[in-house]
Design a protein around this motif. Structure first.
Motif, PDB file in Angstrom:
ATOM      1  N   ALA A  21     -53.606 -13.448  11.073  1.00 45.27           N
ATOM      2  CA  ALA A  21     -52.220 -13.064  11.307  1.00 45.27           C
ATOM      3  C   ALA A  21     -51.723 -13.559  12.667  1.00 45.27           C
ATOM      4  CB  ALA A  21     -52.067 -11.550  11.199  1.00 45.27           C
ATOM      5  N   GLN A  22     -52.610 -13.604  13.661  1.00 45.31           N
ATOM      6  CA  GLN A  22     -52.222 -14.109  14.979  1.00 45.31           C
ATOM      7  C   GLN A  22     -51.780 -15.570  14.881  1.00 45.31           C
ATOM      8  OE1 GLN A  22     -55.047 -12.468  14.290  1.00 45.31           O
ATOM      9  NE2 GLN A  22     -55.549 -11.024  15.885  1.00 45.31           N
ATOM     10  N   GLU A  23     -52.434 -16.330  14.012  1.00 48.34           N
ATOM     11  CA  GLU A  23     -52.043 -17.723  13.803  1.00 48.34           C
ATOM     12  C   GLU A  23     -50.639 -17.790  13.205  1.00 48.34           C
ATOM     13  OE1 GLU A  23     -53.369 -21.625  11.184  1.00 48.34           O
ATOM     14  OE2 GLU A  23     -54.745 -19.935  11.330  1.00 48.34           O
ATOM     15  N   ALA A  24     -50.355 -16.908  12.269  1.00 46.78           N
ATOM     16  CA  ALA A  24     -49.031 -16.867  11.654  1.00 46.78           C
ATOM     17  C   ALA A  24     -47.957 -16.575  12.703  1.00 46.78           C
ATOM     18  CB  ALA A  24     -48.986 -15.822  10.546  1.00 46.78           C
ATOM     19  N   VAL A  25     -48.234 -15.612  13.584  1.00 46.10           N
ATOM     20  CA  VAL A  25     -47.281 -15.277  14.649  1.00 46.10           C
ATOM     21  C   VAL A  25     -47.061 -16.482  15.548  1.00 46.10           C
ATOM     22  CG1 VAL A  25     -46.907 -13.851  16.697  1.00 46.10           C
ATOM     23  CG2 VAL A  25     -47.748 -12.803  14.586  1.00 46.10           C
ATOM     24  N   ALA A  26     -48.132 -17.189  15.876  1.00 48.50           N
ATOM     25  CA  ALA A  26     -48.011 -18.371  16.730  1.00 48.50           C
ATOM     26  C   ALA A  26     -47.153 -19.445  16.065  1.00 48.50           C
ATOM     27  CB  ALA A  26     -49.396 -18.927  17.062  1.00 48.50           C
ATOM     28  N   VAL A  27     -47.349 -19.657  14.773  1.00 42.24           N
ATOM     29  CA  VAL A  27     -46.542 -20.654  14.044  1.00 42.24           C
ATOM     30  C   VAL A  27     -45.078 -20.243  14.046  1.00 42.24           C
ATOM     31  CG1 VAL A  27     -46.085 -21.654  11.759  1.00 42.24           C
ATOM     32  CG2 VAL A  27     -48.439 -21.466  12.595  1.00 42.24           C
ATOM     33  N   MET A  28     -44.821 -18.961  13.778  1.00 43.01           N
ATOM     34  CA  MET A  28     -43.426 -18.493  13.751  1.00 43.01           C
ATOM     35  C   MET A  28     -42.780 -18.638  15.124  1.00 43.01           C
ATOM     36  SD  MET A  28     -43.304 -15.254  11.140  1.00 43.01           S
ATOM     37  CE  MET A  28     -44.981 -14.638  11.087  1.00 43.01           C
ATOM     38  N   ASN A  29     -43.507 -18.297  16.177  1.00 41.65           N
ATOM     39  CA  ASN A  29     -42.962 -18.440  17.531  1.00 41.65           C
ATOM     40  C   ASN A  29     -42.704 -19.903  17.869  1.00 41.65           C
ATOM     41  OD1 ASN A  29     -42.797 -15.725  18.241  1.00 41.65           O
ATOM     42  ND2 ASN A  29     -44.905 -15.676  18.972  1.00 41.65           N
ATOM     43  N   GLN A  30     -43.663 -20.760  17.558  1.00 40.96           N
ATOM     44  CA  GLN A  30     -43.538 -22.184  17.864  1.00 40.96           C
ATOM     45  C   GLN A  30     -42.349 -22.807  17.132  1.00 40.96           C
ATOM     46  OE1 GLN A  30     -46.699 -24.596  16.249  1.00 40.96           O
ATOM     47  NE2 GLN A  30     -46.404 -26.188  17.780  1.00 40.96           N
ATOM     48  N   ARG A  31     -42.167 -22.439  15.870  1.00 41.20           N
ATOM     49  CA  ARG A  31     -41.104 -23.048  15.071  1.00 41.20           C
ATOM     50  C   ARG A  31     -39.789 -22.277  15.147  1.00 41.20           C
ATOM     51  NH1 ARG A  31     -43.428 -25.482   9.604  1.00 41.20           N
ATOM     52  NH2 ARG A  31     -41.349 -26.364   9.713  1.00 41.20           N
ATOM     53  N   LYS A  32     -39.809 -21.161  15.876  1.00 39.63           N
ATOM     54  CA  LYS A  32     -38.617 -20.318  16.028  1.00 39.63           C
ATOM     55  C   LYS A  32     -38.063 -19.877  14.669  1.00 39.63           C
ATOM     56  CE  LYS A  32     -37.160 -22.172  20.504  1.00 39.63           C
ATOM     57  NZ  LYS A  32     -38.381 -22.733  20.925  1.00 39.63           N
ATOM     58  N   ILE A  33     -38.993 -19.357  13.843  1.00 43.89           N
ATOM     59  CA  ILE A  33     -38.641 -18.839  12.527  1.00 43.89           C
ATOM     60  C   ILE A  33     -39.152 -17.413  12.413  1.00 43.89           C
ATOM     61  CG2 ILE A  33     -38.549 -21.089  11.392  1.00 43.89           C
ATOM     62  CD1 ILE A  33     -41.389 -20.620  10.374  1.00 43.89           C
ATOM     63  N   THR A  34     -38.729 -16.694  11.390  1.00 49.87           N
ATOM     64  CA  THR A  34     -39.116 -15.294  11.261  1.00 49.87           C
ATOM     65  C   THR A  34     -39.978 -14.997  10.040  1.00 49.87           C
ATOM     66  OG1 THR A  34     -37.048 -14.793  10.117  1.00 49.87           O
ATOM     67  CG2 THR A  34     -37.092 -14.480  12.521  1.00 49.87           C
ATOM     68  N   CYS A  35     -40.249 -15.995   9.209  1.00 48.85           N
ATOM     69  CA  CYS A  35     -41.104 -15.725   8.060  1.00 48.85           C
ATOM     70  C   CYS A  35     -41.825 -16.986   7.599  1.00 48.85           C
ATOM     71  CB  CYS A  35     -40.320 -15.103   6.915  1.00 48.85           C
ATOM     72  SG  CYS A  35     -38.991 -16.116   6.294  1.00 48.85           S
ATOM     73  N   LEU A  36     -42.934 -16.764   6.912  1.00 52.35           N
ATOM     74  CA  LEU A  36     -43.745 -17.830   6.352  1.00 52.35           C
ATOM     75  C   LEU A  36     -44.116 -17.471   4.924  1.00 52.35           C
ATOM     76  CD1 LEU A  36     -46.408 -18.309   9.182  1.00 52.35           C
ATOM     77  CD2 LEU A  36     -44.621 -19.937   8.572  1.00 52.35           C
ATOM     78  N   PHE A  37     -44.086 -18.457   4.034  1.00 55.61           N
ATOM     79  CA  PHE A  37     -44.648 -18.249   2.709  1.00 55.61           C
ATOM     80  C   PHE A  37     -46.163 -18.272   2.844  1.00 55.61           C
ATOM     81  CE2 PHE A  37     -40.540 -19.545   1.028  1.00 55.61           C
ATOM     82  CZ  PHE A  37     -40.406 -18.658  -0.024  1.00 55.61           C
ATOM     83  N   VAL A  38     -46.829 -17.393   2.134  1.00 49.73           N
ATOM     84  CA  VAL A  38     -48.280 -17.410   2.062  1.00 49.73           C
ATOM     85  C   VAL A  38     -48.616 -18.182   0.793  1.00 49.73           C
ATOM     86  CG1 VAL A  38     -50.379 -16.029   1.914  1.00 49.73           C
ATOM     87  CG2 VAL A  38     -48.427 -15.201   3.254  1.00 49.73           C
ATOM     88  N   VAL A  39     -49.221 -19.359   0.976  1.00 49.43           N
ATOM     89  CA  VAL A  39     -49.461 -20.279  -0.131  1.00 49.43           C
ATOM     90  C   VAL A  39     -50.945 -20.601  -0.201  1.00 49.43           C
ATOM     91  CG1 VAL A  39     -48.957 -22.587  -1.018  1.00 49.43           C
ATOM     92  CG2 VAL A  39     -47.153 -21.268   0.076  1.00 49.43           C
ATOM     93  N   ASP A  40     -51.515 -20.472  -1.398  1.00 53.24           N
ATOM     94  CA  ASP A  40     -52.932 -20.739  -1.604  1.00 53.24           C
ATOM     95  C   ASP A  40     -53.135 -22.190  -2.029  1.00 53.24           C
ATOM     96  OD1 ASP A  40     -55.601 -20.802  -2.198  1.00 53.24           O
ATOM     97  OD2 ASP A  40     -55.571 -19.030  -3.495  1.00 53.24           O
TER      98      ASP A  40
END
Length: 62
Positions: A21-40
């Protein structure tokens, strides 16, 4: 009136279900977005869910 396809974000950002989840937060902060699709990627790229920054904040991350 516009359709969803007309206003959607093409090729949205995503993260694998096993990513931390920390990686997800880092991606959202870096890209200045508020959500990510979780894709397998092992399941044909099927979307399994949506992770919102508020989910992470509620879990004490951020």
């Amino acid at each position: 009136d516009k359709s969803s396809a007309e206003v959607m974000t093409p090729n949205p950002a995503s993260i694998a279900p096993g990513a931390m989840a920390q990686e997800a937060v880092a991606v959202m902060n870096q890209r200045k977005i508020t959500c990510l699709f979780v894709v397998d990627p092992d399941n044909g790229g099927k979307a399994e869910g949506l992770l919102h920054i508020h989910d992470c904040l509620r879990a004490g991350l951020g």
